[in-house]
Design a protein around this motif. Sequence first.
Motif, short mmCIF file in Angstrom:
data_model
loop_
_atom_site.label_atom_id
_atom_site.label_comp_id
_atom_site.label_asym_id
_atom_site.label_seq_id
_atom_site.Cartn_x
_atom_site.Cartn_y
_atom_site.Cartn_z
N VAL A 45 -31.03 13.42 -26.30
CA VAL A 45 -31.36 12.16 -26.97
C VAL A 45 -30.43 11.89 -28.15
O VAL A 45 -30.05 10.75 -28.41
N THR A 46 -30.04 12.94 -28.85
CA THR A 46 -29.27 12.79 -30.09
C THR A 46 -27.82 13.20 -29.96
O THR A 46 -26.99 12.80 -30.78
N GLY A 47 -27.51 14.05 -28.97
CA GLY A 47 -26.17 14.63 -28.90
C GLY A 47 -25.97 15.78 -29.87
O GLY A 47 -24.86 16.30 -29.99
N VAL A 48 -27.03 16.19 -30.55
CA VAL A 48 -26.96 17.30 -31.51
C VAL A 48 -27.77 18.47 -30.97
O VAL A 48 -28.95 18.30 -30.62
N ASP A 49 -27.16 19.64 -30.91
CA ASP A 49 -27.83 20.82 -30.37
C ASP A 49 -28.62 21.51 -31.47
O ASP A 49 -28.07 22.19 -32.33
N LEU A 58 -33.18 7.00 -23.77
CA LEU A 58 -32.61 8.33 -23.62
C LEU A 58 -33.70 9.39 -23.48
O LEU A 58 -33.54 10.37 -22.73
N ALA A 59 -34.83 9.20 -24.18
CA ALA A 59 -35.91 10.19 -24.14
C ALA A 59 -36.59 10.26 -22.78
O ALA A 59 -37.28 11.23 -22.48
N ALA A 60 -36.38 9.26 -21.94
CA ALA A 60 -36.98 9.26 -20.60
C ALA A 60 -36.30 10.24 -19.67
O ALA A 60 -36.67 10.33 -18.50
N VAL A 61 -35.32 10.99 -20.18
CA VAL A 61 -34.62 11.98 -19.36
C VAL A 61 -35.58 12.98 -18.74
O VAL A 61 -35.32 13.53 -17.66
N ALA A 62 -36.71 13.24 -19.39
CA ALA A 62 -37.67 14.21 -18.88
C ALA A 62 -38.53 13.66 -17.76
O ALA A 62 -39.27 14.41 -17.12
#
Length: 648
Positions: free
Chosen positions: A201-205, A244-248
């Motif tokens: 969602v953020t591109g930050v790990d 983006l959060a709908a990836v799950a």
Amino acid sequence: MRRDSAKLVVGGRPAVWLGANFWSRTGGPLMWRNYDPEVVREELRVLHEHGLRQTRSFFYWPDFMPTPETIDEDGCAHFADFLDAHRELGMASIPTFLVGHMSGDNWDPAWRGDRDLYADVWLVSRQAWFIREMTRRFAAHPAVAAWLISNEMPIYGRLRHQPAAPTEQVTAWAELVVQAVRAGGGHQPVSLGDGAWGIEVTGVDNGFSVRETGALVDFVGPHVYRTDSDPVRQHLGAAFVCELAAVAGKPVVLEEFGLSSDQVGEEGAAHYYRQTLHTSLLAGATGWLAWNNTDYDDLIEQPPYSHHPFEMHFGITDHRGRPKPPLHELAAFAEVLDAVDFARCERVPAEAALVVSEYLERGYPFAQDDDRPLIFGSLHQAYVAAREADLALGFSRERDGVAEDCALYLLPCVKQLQGPTWQRLRQRVADGAVLYLSYTSGEVGHHRQPWLPYLDETFGVRKQLTYGVVDEVGDEVVELTFGTDFGGIAAGEVLRFRAGGNAHSRTHLPVVPDGAEVIATDAHGRPALLRHRVGAGQAVLCTYPLEHFAAVTPRVNPEDTHRLYAALAEVAGVRRPVAVDDPRVLVDVLAHEDGRRFCWLVSQHEQERAVRPEVTGGALHELGTGADASTIVLPPFGVRVVEWKEQG
């Protein structure tokens, strides 16, 4: 392409949540020490009168678990009364277990020490024990709607100077604490309360993977407080995150959003709430929990408000319980949800796809994390432009495979894709689709210039790049002059784009046509937009990073990329059943399971605006009355919802 519209299912029926995160004005996080049943009931009554039916509540961890083996029974008694107060009004609450972070500070139980919340076996067992025991106490209460494990665990689980926890540790922790809810008898939906701040969602790990933890939970809950330099991007910020959060593949609940009245005036707060609510609904959200229910002026000497005083004024009511503009917006939104029977609506399928590079969400050997901000920013800006073009847009995640049922694929400023993905996209073109790519060399010096194989063959060009050297854009405004008709853009028209970026990204791609048709040239006569007919489809190349230019430019929208996207849609045969010839009015359609269709019009104008939507194969009618709605008047930053009825 089916767009995510997943709903929560409670008792076998689709559910929609609309409510607020709740701390009583008697104490904020310390409300359980200063619990006042009458004040709580008054606070809940105001929310209920304005159409809110849920709260998110919090077990302040230092108070509820004073030792590793004990639970504070006085606090539990207060919480039981709190749930009873909900039941009296026909409301429900979503308890949150591990509340160590709150409103700009972290609050540890005194006994935690420096133990790691994810990796220390003993501490994980204590968390699981606490969750199981609290669930066991309250799972049977009819006012419990769902459970949340934590509050923003990514910024609580590890101190700022510590590296992010490994994903395998975070996922293992998540699995154990969710199991603790079930072990305690919790049958209601459960999620993590992590903010959906995972890398997808953020591109930050940060150790959290929405994709991995999504397999463990019943819904995903973004917390969105992003700011932007452009008003339209700002208004669509939460919507983009929800997409983006709908990836799950799980329902998306906008679990936290809001603003402090110390940061914006009353009118601006109302506009922001209205825009966020409606645009996130159109982005697939199925629940909304505002931050938060009230102001805390009487607690100015109490942390966290003493050192974060603006945190006192995120309330949708003031410190005396009087409604603020955001609560009026929530009440109006509740009326719309009822009017369209939103629980039984879903988004119409998309024929255009925004391709999300796998490099946003996964690291590969010697691929760099600092490439991700460009991916995120370009996607966000492309999403804005597609909405301005009134496109029903799907998100095709590269990691999940290219959607096979779209007519148009948008690759905005894509530098990196997997080789097999690129081959599948080329096959989609041969099968009849339109593929659009805008060039970028990236924002960083290492491995700059494209990673895409067969770029020349795909787009019918010969690159004229010098290895390692970028071709700088010196113009302040890039002009694309069309030499031929393209979609709705006539020959002779000029599209203009403000250039932006750094020394690596403010670049263009010099090419010579080799089978491609030059559609538009720049101010220097160089090819700027080219079309290559391949099989039954077309590959369209833009030699400038238009979306990146806009993404790094303040107050830029609407800019002319929306016209290019509308033209691409026309070339690809993408249908737009309802559209407005004004990029500052965003249009989308929801379909009810009984066949009705509802059209949203969301204005980005600062002044009142009247529009006449272009309707294909039908007409627009007012909700309830059925009156003609061929002309629609939108107040400043206003929203109108009408019914679209097909002819015949």
